[in-house]
Scaffold this motif. Structure first.
Motif, PDB file in Angstrom:
ATOM      1  N   ILE A 119       0.862   7.564  14.146  1.00 16.35           N
ATOM      2  CA  ILE A 119       1.714   7.821  15.311  1.00 16.35           C
ATOM      3  C   ILE A 119       3.071   7.214  14.997  1.00 16.35           C
ATOM      4  O   ILE A 119       3.171   6.041  14.654  1.00 16.35           O
ATOM      5  N   ARG A 120       4.108   8.034  15.095  1.00 15.53           N
ATOM      6  CA  ARG A 120       5.456   7.625  14.697  1.00 15.53           C
ATOM      7  C   ARG A 120       6.386   7.638  15.899  1.00 15.53           C
ATOM      8  O   ARG A 120       6.450   8.619  16.643  1.00 15.53           O
ATOM      9  N   PHE A 121       7.089   6.542  16.127  1.00 14.17           N
ATOM     10  CA  PHE A 121       8.136   6.438  17.139  1.00 14.17           C
ATOM     11  C   PHE A 121       9.448   6.267  16.387  1.00 14.17           C
ATOM     12  O   PHE A 121       9.520   5.476  15.446  1.00 14.17           O
ATOM     13  N   ILE A 152       0.857  -1.179   0.000  1.00 15.75           N
ATOM     14  CA  ILE A 152       0.000   0.000   0.000  1.00 15.75           C
ATOM     15  C   ILE A 152       0.895   1.230   0.000  1.00 15.75           C
ATOM     16  O   ILE A 152       1.983   1.222   0.580  1.00 15.75           O
ATOM     17  N   ASN A 153       0.486   2.278  -0.678  1.00 12.59           N
ATOM     18  CA  ASN A 153       1.240   3.526  -0.715  1.00 12.59           C
ATOM     19  C   ASN A 153       0.560   4.547   0.181  1.00 12.59           C
ATOM     20  O   ASN A 153      -0.642   4.747   0.104  1.00 12.59           O
ATOM     21  N   LEU A 154       1.363   5.187   1.031  1.00 12.86           N
ATOM     22  CA  LEU A 154       0.838   6.168   1.976  1.00 12.86           C
ATOM     23  C   LEU A 154       1.628   7.460   1.879  1.00 12.86           C
ATOM     24  O   LEU A 154       2.835   7.436   1.684  1.00 12.86           O
ATOM     25  N   SER A 155       0.961   8.570   2.058  1.00  7.58           N
ATOM     26  CA  SER A 155       1.621   9.837   2.254  1.00  7.58           C
ATOM     27  C   SER A 155       1.417  10.183   3.725  1.00  7.58           C
ATOM     28  O   SER A 155       0.295  10.432   4.152  1.00  7.58           O
ATOM     29  N   ILE A 156       2.489  10.144   4.505  1.00  5.27           N
ATOM     30  CA  ILE A 156       2.385  10.317   5.951  1.00  5.27           C
ATOM     31  C   ILE A 156       3.029  11.646   6.340  1.00  5.27           C
ATOM     32  O   ILE A 156       4.205  11.880   6.042  1.00  5.27           O
ATOM     33  N   ASP A 157       2.272  12.505   7.008  1.00  6.51           N
ATOM     34  CA  ASP A 157       2.771  13.778   7.514  1.00  6.51           C
ATOM     35  C   ASP A 157       2.625  13.771   9.024  1.00  6.51           C
ATOM     36  O   ASP A 157       1.525  13.580   9.540  1.00  6.51           O
ATOM     37  N   THR A 158       3.743  13.987   9.735  1.00  8.24           N
ATOM     38  CA  THR A 158       3.689  14.021  11.194  1.00  8.24           C
ATOM     39  C   THR A 158       4.399  15.253  11.725  1.00  8.24           C
ATOM     40  O   THR A 158       5.318  15.779  11.097  1.00  8.24           O
ATOM     41  N   LEU A 159       3.969  15.699  12.879  1.00  5.82           N
ATOM     42  CA  LEU A 159       4.648  16.741  13.634  1.00  5.82           C
ATOM     43  C   LEU A 159       5.447  16.012  14.707  1.00  5.82           C
ATOM     44  O   LEU A 159       4.870  15.296  15.531  1.00  5.82           O
ATOM     45  N   ASP A 160       6.773  16.147  14.681  1.00  9.54           N
ATOM     46  CA  ASP A 160       7.654  15.369  15.542  1.00  9.54           C
ATOM     47  C   ASP A 160       8.240  16.206  16.667  1.00  9.54           C
ATOM     48  O   ASP A 160       8.491  17.396  16.504  1.00  9.54           O
ATOM     49  N   GLY A 161       8.492  15.545  17.765  1.00  8.10           N
ATOM     50  CA  GLY A 161       9.247  16.107  18.867  1.00  8.10           C
ATOM     51  C   GLY A 161      10.291  15.084  19.276  1.00  8.10           C
ATOM     52  O   GLY A 161      10.032  13.876  19.233  1.00  8.10           O
ATOM     53  N   VAL A 198      22.837  10.320  20.064  1.00  2.00           N
ATOM     54  CA  VAL A 198      21.648   9.461  20.002  1.00  2.00           C
ATOM     55  C   VAL A 198      20.430  10.363  20.139  1.00  2.00           C
ATOM     56  O   VAL A 198      20.507  11.447  20.731  1.00  2.00           O
ATOM     57  N   SER A 199      19.303   9.916  19.602  1.00  2.00           N
ATOM     58  CA  SER A 199      18.082  10.702  19.650  1.00  2.00           C
ATOM     59  C   SER A 199      16.885   9.762  19.687  1.00  2.00           C
ATOM     60  O   SER A 199      16.937   8.661  19.146  1.00  2.00           O
ATOM     61  N   ALA A 200      15.809  10.203  20.310  1.00  2.00           N
ATOM     62  CA  ALA A 200      14.548   9.455  20.333  1.00  2.00           C
ATOM     63  C   ALA A 200      13.409  10.453  20.251  1.00  2.00           C
ATOM     64  O   ALA A 200      13.504  11.566  20.760  1.00  2.00           O
ATOM     65  N   VAL A 226       5.768   3.300  12.428  1.00  2.00           N
ATOM     66  CA  VAL A 226       4.611   4.160  12.248  1.00  2.00           C
ATOM     67  C   VAL A 226       3.372   3.291  12.393  1.00  2.00           C
ATOM     68  O   VAL A 226       3.184   2.328  11.645  1.00  2.00           O
ATOM     69  N   TYR A 227       2.558   3.611  13.395  1.00  2.00           N
ATOM     70  CA  TYR A 227       1.281   2.935  13.597  1.00  2.00           C
ATOM     71  C   TYR A 227       0.206   3.807  12.970  1.00  2.00           C
ATOM     72  O   TYR A 227       0.189   5.016  13.176  1.00  2.00           O
ATOM     73  N   PHE A 228      -0.665   3.212  12.195  1.00  2.00           N
ATOM     74  CA  PHE A 228      -1.713   3.998  11.563  1.00  2.00           C
ATOM     75  C   PHE A 228      -2.992   3.191  11.488  1.00  2.00           C
ATOM     76  O   PHE A 228      -2.982   1.967  11.449  1.00  2.00           O
ATOM     77  N   HIS A 229      -4.106   3.924  11.555  1.00  2.00           N
ATOM     78  CA  HIS A 229      -5.391   3.251  11.444  1.00  2.00           C
ATOM     79  C   HIS A 229      -6.441   4.203  10.886  1.00  2.00           C
ATOM     80  O   HIS A 229      -6.340   5.418  11.005  1.00  2.00           O
TER      81      HIS A 229
END
Length: 104
Positions: free
Chosen positions: A53-55, A12-21, A37-39, A79-82
């Protein structure tokens, strides 16, 4: 644009836009060679009526010059998506980035 393969399904093709911190830790910020290192976490959308939701985690290093730097970074993300109709298995990705930055 991201492509995800859902178990027992077609691509499946997705266009995913997230605001990250994120938080980032530099081990030796005053030296020429500076590993880090970063998380982080991101929340956003992927297409109509979809929540993502992206981790992510990153490991990398900078090579510092007087007013600029080069970096090499490896990023791992889930990336969890529903949608209202379906919940999908997480999309897992690994990316390698090589870049250049300038200090102001």
């Amino acid at each position: 644009m991201a492509q995800s393969f859902v178990e027992n399904s077609r691509a499946i093709n997705l266009s995913i836009d997230t605001l990250d911190g994120a938080v980032k830790y530099y081990f030796t910020p005053e030296s020429k060679f500076d590993p880090y290192v970063s998380a982080g976490l991101g929340v956003g959308s992927c297409f109509f009526n979809c929540v993502a939701i992206r981790f992510f985690g990153k490991v990398g290093f900078r090579y510092n010059f007087e007013s600029s730097y080069l970096f090499l970074e490896e990023e791992f993300q889930y990336v969890y998506f529903h949608t209202k109709e379906n919940i999908y298995n997480p999309m897992r990705e690994r990316m390698t980035l090589l870049g250049f930055g300038v200090y102001f």
